[in-house]
Design a protein around this motif. Structure first.
Motif, PDB file in Angstrom:
ATOM      1  N   ASN A 185      40.073   5.586  -2.308  1.00 36.86           N
ATOM      2  CA  ASN A 185      40.962   4.760  -1.496  1.00 36.86           C
ATOM      3  C   ASN A 185      40.072   3.924  -0.579  1.00 36.86           C
ATOM      4  O   ASN A 185      39.414   4.464   0.319  1.00 36.86           O
ATOM      5  N   THR A 186      40.050   2.612  -0.803  1.00 38.00           N
ATOM      6  CA  THR A 186      39.117   1.765  -0.056  1.00 38.00           C
ATOM      7  C   THR A 186      39.626   1.382   1.331  1.00 38.00           C
ATOM      8  O   THR A 186      38.869   0.831   2.134  1.00 38.00           O
ATOM      9  N   LEU A 187      40.886   1.646   1.634  1.00 38.34           N
ATOM     10  CA  LEU A 187      41.445   1.274   2.931  1.00 38.34           C
ATOM     11  C   LEU A 187      40.936   2.213   4.027  1.00 38.34           C
ATOM     12  O   LEU A 187      40.296   3.218   3.762  1.00 38.34           O
TER      13      LEU A 187
ATOM     14  N   VAL B 148      48.728  -5.343  -0.792  1.00 39.91           N
ATOM     15  CA  VAL B 148      48.374  -4.351  -1.793  1.00 39.91           C
ATOM     16  C   VAL B 148      49.484  -4.292  -2.829  1.00 39.91           C
ATOM     17  O   VAL B 148      50.643  -4.044  -2.494  1.00 39.91           O
ATOM     18  N   GLU B 149      49.127  -4.542  -4.072  1.00 38.69           N
ATOM     19  CA  GLU B 149      50.084  -4.544  -5.168  1.00 38.69           C
ATOM     20  C   GLU B 149      49.941  -3.252  -5.974  1.00 38.69           C
ATOM     21  O   GLU B 149      48.819  -2.848  -6.304  1.00 38.69           O
TER      22      GLU B 149
ATOM     23  N   ALA C 187      46.397   0.666  -7.678  1.00 34.68           N
ATOM     24  CA  ALA C 187      46.799  -0.350  -6.703  1.00 34.68           C
ATOM     25  C   ALA C 187      45.622  -1.294  -6.491  1.00 34.68           C
ATOM     26  O   ALA C 187      44.463  -0.866  -6.472  1.00 34.68           O
ATOM     27  N   HIS C 188      45.937  -2.585  -6.341  1.00 33.60           N
ATOM     28  CA  HIS C 188      44.874  -3.558  -6.164  1.00 33.60           C
ATOM     29  C   HIS C 188      45.363  -4.693  -5.265  1.00 33.60           C
ATOM     30  O   HIS C 188      46.525  -4.756  -4.887  1.00 33.60           O
TER      31      HIS C 188
ATOM     32  N   VAL D  99      40.879  -6.990  -6.903  1.00 35.92           N
ATOM     33  CA  VAL D  99      40.046  -6.023  -6.193  1.00 35.92           C
ATOM     34  C   VAL D  99      40.728  -4.654  -6.209  1.00 35.92           C
ATOM     35  O   VAL D  99      41.839  -4.507  -5.678  1.00 35.92           O
ATOM     36  N   PRO D 100      40.096  -3.624  -6.789  1.00 40.62           N
ATOM     37  CA  PRO D 100      40.696  -2.283  -6.743  1.00 40.62           C
ATOM     38  C   PRO D 100      40.837  -1.785  -5.300  1.00 40.62           C
ATOM     39  O   PRO D 100      39.919  -1.945  -4.489  1.00 40.62           O
ATOM     40  N   VAL D 101      41.966  -1.193  -5.005  1.00 42.54           N
ATOM     41  CA  VAL D 101      42.207  -0.566  -3.701  1.00 42.54           C
ATOM     42  C   VAL D 101      42.343   0.949  -3.853  1.00 42.54           C
ATOM     43  O   VAL D 101      41.789   1.715  -3.069  1.00 42.54           O
TER      44      VAL D 101
END
Length: 243
Positions: A198-200, A126-127, A161-162, A182-184
């Motif tokens: 927040n996809t996590l 995750v960047e 963050a992506h 990919v958006p995170v």
């Protein structure tokens, strides 16, 4: 200190919803002035009028068009929605694999993305795209093992963050993915309010996919195992509170 009302919807398929619900309630309980109601669907939209924010951890569970319109009006008036993991998913099992029909553009326009596929659970980097934002300030790029949500962007979003992905999302109709950002973590602004997604946070227990396997041998906790994920959830809740 002023009381803040919140509404949590934790329900859906293929995930350990009991685990996610409990962990989210623990985080909410760190703020004694938050009073939270809990639901298993979107039916009680009247409750939102009294709430500053909504939290959802769902999978393949969507509000009706009328409920979506009510949520949209509440967001425009200043409500905040912390949407987690599978909130933007609609799933259909077909002979060609798992499809993600685009039958609810009204909901996906509110959320800013729609889930389309995920590769097998594995490590991802995750960047941080915006290091000045309160959600990510002081956080470096990080690695987690999780279920990477590949999404279609459906409305203007602001990504903080992506990650990147290129390869196969085995088992999905939309299986082939070129090199993609990919958006995170992202914001979707709507009037005086909006969405933080927040996809996590995938999780699965022993008994959550009976259609595939009556007893799932190895429970999955993915990002929930990492302190950075809990920190992001805490920051997300502070955003939802208006902090």
């Amino acid at each position: 200190m002023t009381r803040i009302d919140a509404h949590l919807i934790a329900a859906g398929k293929y995930h350990d919803i009991d685990f996610a619900r409990l962990e989210l309630l623990k985080l909410l309980a760190e703020h004694p002035h938050i009073r939270t109601t809990v639901a298993h669907d979107y039916a009680d939209t009247d409750r939102l009028a009294a709430c500053r924010f909504l939290v959802t951890y769902t999978c393949d569970l969507v509000p009706t068009p009328a409920q979506t319109a009510a949520i949209g009006a509440w967001l425009e008036a200043g409500g905040r929605w912390l949407a987690l993991h599978g909130t933007n998913s609609i799933l259909e099992f077909t002979d060609l694999g798992v499809a993600t029909p685009e039958t609810r553009p009204d909901l996906m326009e509110l959320l800013g993305t729609q889930f389309k596929a995920h590769p097998p659970i594995g490590p991802l980097r995750v960047e941080i795209a915006d290091r000045a934002d309160p959600l990510t300030a002081g956080i470096d790029d990080f690695d987690v093992v999780d279920e990477l949500y590949l999404t279609k962007i459906t409305a203007p979003i602001r990504t903080v963050a992506h990650t990147r992905f290129e390869g196969e999302a085995t088992g999905f109709v939309d299986a082939h993915w070129p090199d993609t950002i990919v958006p995170v973590l992202y914001y979707r602004d709507l009037g005086a309010g909006g969405v933080l997604y927040n996809t996590l946070g995938h999780c699965r227990g022993h008994f959550d996919v009976p259609e595939i396997m009556p007893f799932w041998q190895h429970p999955e906790r993915c990002a929930w195992n990492y302190p950075i994920y809990c920190e992001l959830l805490r920051r997300g809740l502070r955003w939802a509170m208006g902090a």
